[in-house]
Motif scaffolding. Structure first.
Motif, PDB file in Angstrom:
ATOM      1  N   ILE A 169       0.838  -1.205   0.000  1.00 30.78           N
ATOM      2  CA  ILE A 169       0.000   0.000   0.000  1.00 30.78           C
ATOM      3  C   ILE A 169       0.871   1.252   0.000  1.00 30.78           C
ATOM      4  O   ILE A 169       0.643   2.198  -0.764  1.00 30.78           O
ATOM      5  N   LEU A 170       1.891   1.258   0.856  1.00 26.39           N
ATOM      6  CA  LEU A 170       2.794   2.412   0.943  1.00 26.39           C
ATOM      7  C   LEU A 170       3.569   2.600  -0.361  1.00 26.39           C
ATOM      8  O   LEU A 170       3.790   3.733  -0.802  1.00 26.39           O
ATOM      9  N   GLU A 171       3.970   1.500  -0.989  1.00 26.55           N
ATOM     10  CA  GLU A 171       4.664   1.597  -2.276  1.00 26.55           C
ATOM     11  C   GLU A 171       3.801   2.328  -3.301  1.00 26.55           C
ATOM     12  O   GLU A 171       4.281   3.211  -4.005  1.00 26.55           O
ATOM     13  N   LYS A 172       2.540   1.938  -3.367  1.00 28.27           N
ATOM     14  CA  LYS A 172       1.628   2.566  -4.335  1.00 28.27           C
ATOM     15  C   LYS A 172       1.420   4.040  -4.028  1.00 28.27           C
ATOM     16  O   LYS A 172       1.420   4.877  -4.922  1.00 28.27           O
ATOM     17  N   ARG A 173       1.222   4.360  -2.761  1.00 26.40           N
ATOM     18  CA  ARG A 173       0.933   5.753  -2.383  1.00 26.40           C
ATOM     19  C   ARG A 173       2.147   6.663  -2.518  1.00 26.40           C
ATOM     20  O   ARG A 173       2.006   7.831  -2.868  1.00 26.40           O
ATOM     21  N   LEU A 174       3.339   6.135  -2.216  1.00 28.55           N
ATOM     22  CA  LEU A 174       4.532   6.973  -2.160  1.00 28.55           C
ATOM     23  C   LEU A 174       5.446   6.831  -3.378  1.00 28.55           C
ATOM     24  O   LEU A 174       6.369   7.616  -3.548  1.00 28.55           O
ATOM     25  N   GLY A 175       5.215   5.801  -4.173  1.00 27.10           N
ATOM     26  CA  GLY A 175       6.059   5.598  -5.340  1.00 27.10           C
ATOM     27  C   GLY A 175       7.463   5.147  -4.994  1.00 27.10           C
ATOM     28  O   GLY A 175       8.418   5.493  -5.682  1.00 27.10           O
ATOM     29  N   VAL A 176       7.613   4.387  -3.902  1.00 31.07           N
ATOM     30  CA  VAL A 176       8.913   3.846  -3.513  1.00 31.07           C
ATOM     31  C   VAL A 176       8.845   2.327  -3.541  1.00 31.07           C
ATOM     32  O   VAL A 176       7.764   1.741  -3.560  1.00 31.07           O
ATOM     33  N   SER A 177       9.997   1.704  -3.545  1.00 26.15           N
ATOM     34  CA  SER A 177      10.067   0.245  -3.493  1.00 26.15           C
ATOM     35  C   SER A 177      10.464  -0.165  -2.077  1.00 26.15           C
ATOM     36  O   SER A 177      11.485   0.304  -1.560  1.00 26.15           O
ATOM     37  N   ILE A 178       9.657  -1.007  -1.455  1.00 27.46           N
ATOM     38  CA  ILE A 178       9.928  -1.457  -0.091  1.00 27.46           C
ATOM     39  C   ILE A 178      10.159  -2.964  -0.143  1.00 27.46           C
ATOM     40  O   ILE A 178       9.240  -3.731  -0.423  1.00 27.46           O
ATOM     41  N   GLU A 179      11.390  -3.371   0.109  1.00 26.11           N
ATOM     42  CA  GLU A 179      11.744  -4.792   0.092  1.00 26.11           C
ATOM     43  C   GLU A 179      11.038  -5.525   1.223  1.00 26.11           C
ATOM     44  O   GLU A 179      10.794  -4.948   2.288  1.00 26.11           O
ATOM     45  N   GLU A 180      10.761  -6.793   1.007  1.00 21.83           N
ATOM     46  CA  GLU A 180      10.175  -7.624   2.058  1.00 21.83           C
ATOM     47  C   GLU A 180      11.142  -7.671   3.242  1.00 21.83           C
ATOM     48  O   GLU A 180      12.350  -7.811   3.062  1.00 21.83           O
ATOM     49  N   GLY A 181      10.628  -7.507   4.432  1.00 23.64           N
ATOM     50  CA  GLY A 181      11.448  -7.554   5.632  1.00 23.64           C
ATOM     51  C   GLY A 181      11.953  -6.197   6.107  1.00 23.64           C
ATOM     52  O   GLY A 181      12.540  -6.091   7.180  1.00 23.64           O
ATOM     53  N   VAL A 182      11.740  -5.152   5.307  1.00 19.51           N
ATOM     54  CA  VAL A 182      12.154  -3.805   5.723  1.00 19.51           C
ATOM     55  C   VAL A 182      11.315  -3.348   6.914  1.00 19.51           C
ATOM     56  O   VAL A 182      11.820  -2.758   7.854  1.00 19.51           O
ATOM     57  N   LEU A 183      10.028  -3.641   6.862  1.00 16.72           N
ATOM     58  CA  LEU A 183       9.149  -3.350   7.992  1.00 16.72           C
ATOM     59  C   LEU A 183       9.059  -4.611   8.843  1.00 16.72           C
ATOM     60  O   LEU A 183       8.812  -5.695   8.323  1.00 16.72           O
ATOM     61  N   THR A 184       9.287  -4.455  10.146  1.00 15.69           N
ATOM     62  CA  THR A 184       9.256  -5.607  11.045  1.00 15.69           C
ATOM     63  C   THR A 184       8.304  -5.357  12.203  1.00 15.69           C
ATOM     64  O   THR A 184       7.996  -4.207  12.536  1.00 15.69           O
ATOM     65  N   GLY A 185       7.878  -6.426  12.830  1.00 17.75           N
ATOM     66  CA  GLY A 185       6.959  -6.335  13.949  1.00 17.75           C
ATOM     67  C   GLY A 185       7.536  -5.649  15.162  1.00 17.75           C
ATOM     68  O   GLY A 185       6.806  -5.169  16.025  1.00 17.75           O
TER      69      GLY A 185
END
Length: 87
Positions: free
Chosen positions: A46-62
């Motif tokens: 969702i953030l990728e679409k809204r911000l136009g950035v690429s977020i690799e899996e695992g960049v956001l963690t619990g």
């Protein structure tokens, strides 16, 4: 920009994932909200679409707070900035 990314994450948590707003703040850790890795992956998309950035899996963690996650996402956008202040 961190404030707007933080607000975006909060909106996703309270809207898409239906987490009560009173449970969410900048210092809230995703794990405290029972946000799992699949939800974080969906949030990344969702953030990728809204911000136009690429977020690799695992960049956001619990274990991140909402504010920490916002800073990480904002940092991904830094190379797109122009001028010497972007470095």
């Amino acid at each position: 920009m961190t404030g707007s990314v933080t607000q975006m994450i909060i909106e996703i948590l309270t809207g898409k994932f239906e987490i009560p707003a009173e449970e969410v703040s900048q210092g809230t850790v995703f794990e405290e909200l029972a946000v799992d890795s699949l939800a974080l992956l969906e949030m990344s998309l969702i953030l990728e679409k809204r911000l136009g950035v690429s977020i690799e899996e695992g960049v956001l963690t619990g274990r991140q707070t909402i504010e920490e996650a916002a800073r990480v996402v904002e940092g991904l956008n830094a190379p797109a900035a122009t001028g010497p202040a972007a470095a």
